[in-house]
Enzyme design. Structure first.
Site, PDB file in Angstrom:
ATOM      1  CG  HIS A   1       6.580  -8.423  -0.468  1.00 20.20           C
ATOM      2  ND1 HIS A   1       6.539  -8.755   0.594  1.00 20.20           N
ATOM      3  CD2 HIS A   1       7.998  -9.275  -0.789  1.00 20.20           C
ATOM      4  CE1 HIS A   1       7.561  -9.715   1.370  1.00 20.20           C
ATOM      5  NE2 HIS A   1       8.502 -10.141   0.802  1.00 20.20           N
TER       6      HIS A   1
ATOM      7  CG  ASP B   1      -0.288   0.241   2.227  1.00 22.61           C
ATOM      8  OD1 ASP B   1      -0.365  -0.688   3.633  1.00 22.61           O
ATOM      9  OD2 ASP B   1       0.789   0.806   2.619  1.00 22.61           O
TER      10      ASP B   1
ATOM     11  CB  THR C   1       6.286  -7.664  10.103  1.00 24.87           C
ATOM     12  OG1 THR C   1       6.194  -9.700   9.202  1.00 24.87           O
ATOM     13  CG2 THR C   1       7.376  -7.682  10.917  1.00 24.87           C
TER      14      THR C   1
ATOM     15  CD  GLU D   1      -1.558 -12.065  17.313  1.00 25.41           C
ATOM     16  OE1 GLU D   1      -3.063 -11.579  16.791  1.00 25.41           O
ATOM     17  OE2 GLU D   1      -0.931 -12.343  16.402  1.00 25.41           O
TER      18      GLU D   1
END
Ligand code: BV8
Length: 277
Positions: free
Chosen positions: A134, A119, A225, A252
């Site tokens: 990417h 994006d 990520t 996380e």
């Protein structure tokens, strides 16, 4: 002066040595993944296993095989994603990276952004990006002759030929299976997205710039990520190997967390302003 209106009121408490490392850092690298755009409304790849993308998961569609098997479906999926991103806005995490980059540049330092994201929210949040590992949803080239091509994917909710284009709330079923345009250069090939698919090599210049930045930084911030996809997932270890401190920002625990110098468990939109300002 790094303060700005959108610094959140509930800034997380930073460990003293991290606050010192951040304050004294002169060559910073921000290595980002899909999680930095999550608060802007862009689904992450982990979301892909549920909800919105369950019918069309990146593992299925982000590959050359999928492209050659059904160019119209893969093309439409990327057009849908590009339009969705256009309908989203950069969040305080993107904006904090932009402020931090400008502040360091003013002080003779540097902040380089290396992103796995396709994006343009870092750029729209005010940061320059040294490496899109990417590729980008907004770059296109001929799948045959490789000639770069301009193409405007439009924006979510835009209407063409009377059919409603899928916004990011809509079900992908409604998405038009619009065939990719033909290349204006060779007149033969189909346009493809300038995206690195699974199984494809990363652009060597982008990867080279990323390695150089991480070899030379004194602080790396790994944000949003899951640290699974290679070779991007190995990049934080380049910074560690070069003696830099590496702080991971992620609600996380990830594959990288145990190696990080610090792990700040929180969302990018809250934690990055606390680091940057
Ligand atoms: C290559 C563009 C050489 C596409 C992408 C077996 C072992 C090891 C490697 C391989 C293997 N088999 C194949 C490989 C190689 C493969 C790979 O690594 N596969 C993985 C699945 C094991 N890699 C490749 O194919 C690469 N090329 O290696 O070439 C080669 C050639 C031939 C054969 C072999 C090798 C190419 C990889 C590039 C693929 N393209 N993107 C598109 O967008 O459609 S990858 C894509 O997924 C992303 O770009 C990103 O890199 C990756 C993972 O996404 P993340 O960004 O990490 O996001 P994710 O959803 O996973 O996680 C989100 C995180 O955010 C979570 O941790 C979550 O907690 C956190 N989060 C959520 N909310 C927030 C938040 N964090 C902060 N704030 C919040 N608010």
């Amino acid at each position: 002066d790094r303060s700005d209106q959108d610094v959140p009121t509930t800034a997380p408490h930073l460990p003293a040595e991290l606050a010192e490392a951040v304050h004294s850092a002169r060559r910073v690298v921000v290595l980002s993944g899909a999680g930095i755009s999550a608060e802007s409304g862009v689904p992450t790849f982990r979301d892909a296993q549920t909800g919105l993308w369950e019918r069309f998961s990146p593992e299925q569609l982000a590959s050359e095989d999928a492209w050659w098997a059904d160019p119209a479906l893969v093309w439409s999926w990327y057009q849908w994603r590009a339009r969705m991103v256009r309908a989203c806005a950069p969040n305080p995490g993107h904006q904090a990276v932009g402020r931090w980059q400008r502040a360091l540049a003013r002080e003779g330092g540097s902040l380089q952004v290396v992103t796995q994201n396709v994006d343009d929210l870092h750029e729209r949040g005010g940061a320059e990006v040294v490496s899109h590992l990417h590729g980008s949803l907004f770059e296109y080239r001929c799948a045959e002759c490789g000639e770069p091509a301009e193409h405007d994917p439009g924006v979510a909710g835009a209407r063409e030929d009377g059919a409603a284009l899928a916004g990011h709330e809509d079900d992908l079923e409604q998405l038009m299976r619009v065939p990719p345009p033909r290349c204006g250069h060779c007149q033969d090939g189909l346009l493809r997205p300038g995206i690195v698919w699974f199984g494809e090599m990363l652009p060597s210049e982008a990867l080279e710039r990323a390695y150089t930045a991480l070899e030379q930084c004194d602080l790396a911030v790994v944000v949003g990520t899951s640290a699974v996809v290679q070779p991007a997932a190995s990049l934080p270890f380049v910074a560690l190997g070069a003696g830099a401190a590496v702080v991971e920002v992620n609600p996380e625990v990830t594959e990288f967390s145990s190696a990080a110098t610090w792990h700040l468990a929180g969302p990018a939109g809250t934690v990055l302003p606390a680091l940057a300002d």
